[in-house]
Design an enzyme around this catalytic site. Structure first.
Site, PDB file in Angstrom:
ATOM      1  N   ARG A 193      14.050   1.934   3.966  1.00 51.73           N
ATOM      2  CA  ARG A 193      14.519   1.934   5.361  1.00 51.73           C
ATOM      3  C   ARG A 193      12.784   3.148   5.848  1.00 51.73           C
ATOM      4  O   ARG A 193      12.593   4.044   5.695  1.00 51.73           O
ATOM      5  CB  ARG A 193      15.518   3.160   5.212  1.00 51.73           C
ATOM      6  CG  ARG A 193      16.117   3.685   6.810  1.00 51.73           C
ATOM      7  CD  ARG A 193      16.886   4.544   6.954  1.00 51.73           C
ATOM      8  NE  ARG A 193      17.644   4.903   8.212  1.00 51.73           N
ATOM      9  CZ  ARG A 193      17.193   5.832   9.184  1.00 51.73           C
ATOM     10  NH1 ARG A 193      16.387   6.762   8.569  1.00 51.73           N
ATOM     11  NH2 ARG A 193      18.288   6.454   9.767  1.00 51.73           N
ATOM     12  N   LYS A 196       8.716  11.327   6.549  1.00 54.25           N
ATOM     13  CA  LYS A 196       9.004  12.319   5.618  1.00 54.25           C
ATOM     14  C   LYS A 196       8.088  13.605   5.368  1.00 54.25           C
ATOM     15  O   LYS A 196       6.814  13.264   5.189  1.00 54.25           O
ATOM     16  CB  LYS A 196       9.820  12.036   3.971  1.00 54.25           C
ATOM     17  CG  LYS A 196      11.164  11.581   4.573  1.00 54.25           C
ATOM     18  CD  LYS A 196      12.353  11.699   5.570  1.00 54.25           C
ATOM     19  CE  LYS A 196      12.898  11.429   5.732  1.00 54.25           C
ATOM     20  NZ  LYS A 196      14.809  10.388   4.555  1.00 54.25           N
TER      21      LYS A 196
END
Length: 263
Positions: A243, A208
């Site tokens: 995840r 991210k």
């Protein structure tokens, strides 16, 4: 949870697994690398991503799920369908998917929660404000963790009211979705407050932007070890599912982190 984006425009691996053969090979590699389940998505939810039609999303994901459930390409681990559309969830489960991962928490499609209740499968409900086009302008919170707790509790209650059993509900605070750099860090610091809701917790920090900001690394594929640090934090605070894109590396990280904090 290994990420399998069968899209041309996902933020870190768009187009890499868009063909059926590429997707099958990647899923099999992730199983070999230690994934416990595979999350297949046919619509990017990165900032500014364009919506995908129902027909296009079905064409992307259903052949992959069918291939991974039949014949020589079949895998044994659970498959998750990453979608906000009830019709895609229904078709995916019919093709062999085992759970639904809805980044909208069941808010984009009013039919989602009743459909999942009828299917009798687990659902991941994520915290999100707005849409991929607007979410990065919707980061004004009095207390980001308090807001997430309030919204996720409400979504869990809505799921139960729709007929989904509590033991089929998984929550996700939505790292990177309508969150600033510091807010993402606050989520990782306060996972125990989220875990106190009483549901399994999924954390998705993989590659991210907040990791890239810390590392001064603009290339998402070069954020592997920053992702590892975030995964360690999640494990130390008793998250249940991670995840990730880089399954082999994170499987090793998780095994050592589990040995330190979870056994």
């Amino acid at each position: 949870m290994g990420i399998l984006n069968v899209t041309p425009d996902s933020f870190s691996d768009g187009g890499q697994f868009a063909s059926l053969d590429q997707a099958i090979a990647q899923a099999q590699q992730m199983v070999q690398d230690g994934a416990d389940l595979i999350d297949i998505g046919g619509e990017s939810t990165r900032p500014q991503a364009a919506p995908v039609s129902l027909e296009e999303e079905l064409q992307r994901v259903i052949p992959v799920i069918q291939a991974l459930r039949q014949g020589s390409a079949a895998i044994a681990i659970p498959i998750s369908i990453d979608t906000t559309k009830a019709a895609v969830a229904q078709a995916a489960v019919a093709a062999g998917a085992n759970l639904v991962n809805d980044v909208s928490g069941g808010t984009y499609d009013a039919a989602m929660l009743p459909t999942v209740a009828q299917l009798g499968v687990p659902i991941v409900l994520m915290h999100l404000r707005g849409t991929p086009q607007t979410m990065q302008q919707l980061t004004d919170y009095d207390d980001v963790v308090d807001d997430i707790i309030h919204v996720l509790q409400a979504r869990a209650n809505a799921a139960i009211a729709a007929g989904i059993t509590p033991d089929n509900i998984i929550l996700d605070p939505g790292i990177g979705f309508a969150k600033t750099h510091e807010q993402n860090l606050d989520i990782l610091r306060h996972i125990p407050r989220l875990r106190a809701l009483g549901y399994p917790l999924l954390i998705g920090p993989s590659r991210k932007r907040f990791i890239g900001d810390i590392l001064n690394q603009p290339d998402p594929q070069q954020r592997v070890w920053g992702t590892a640090a975030a995964c360690c934090a999640a494990i130390a605070h008793h998250a249940d599912i991670l995840r990730v894109h880089d399954v082999a590396e994170m499987a090793d990280v998780c095994r050592v982190a589990d040995a330190i904090w979870r056994t």
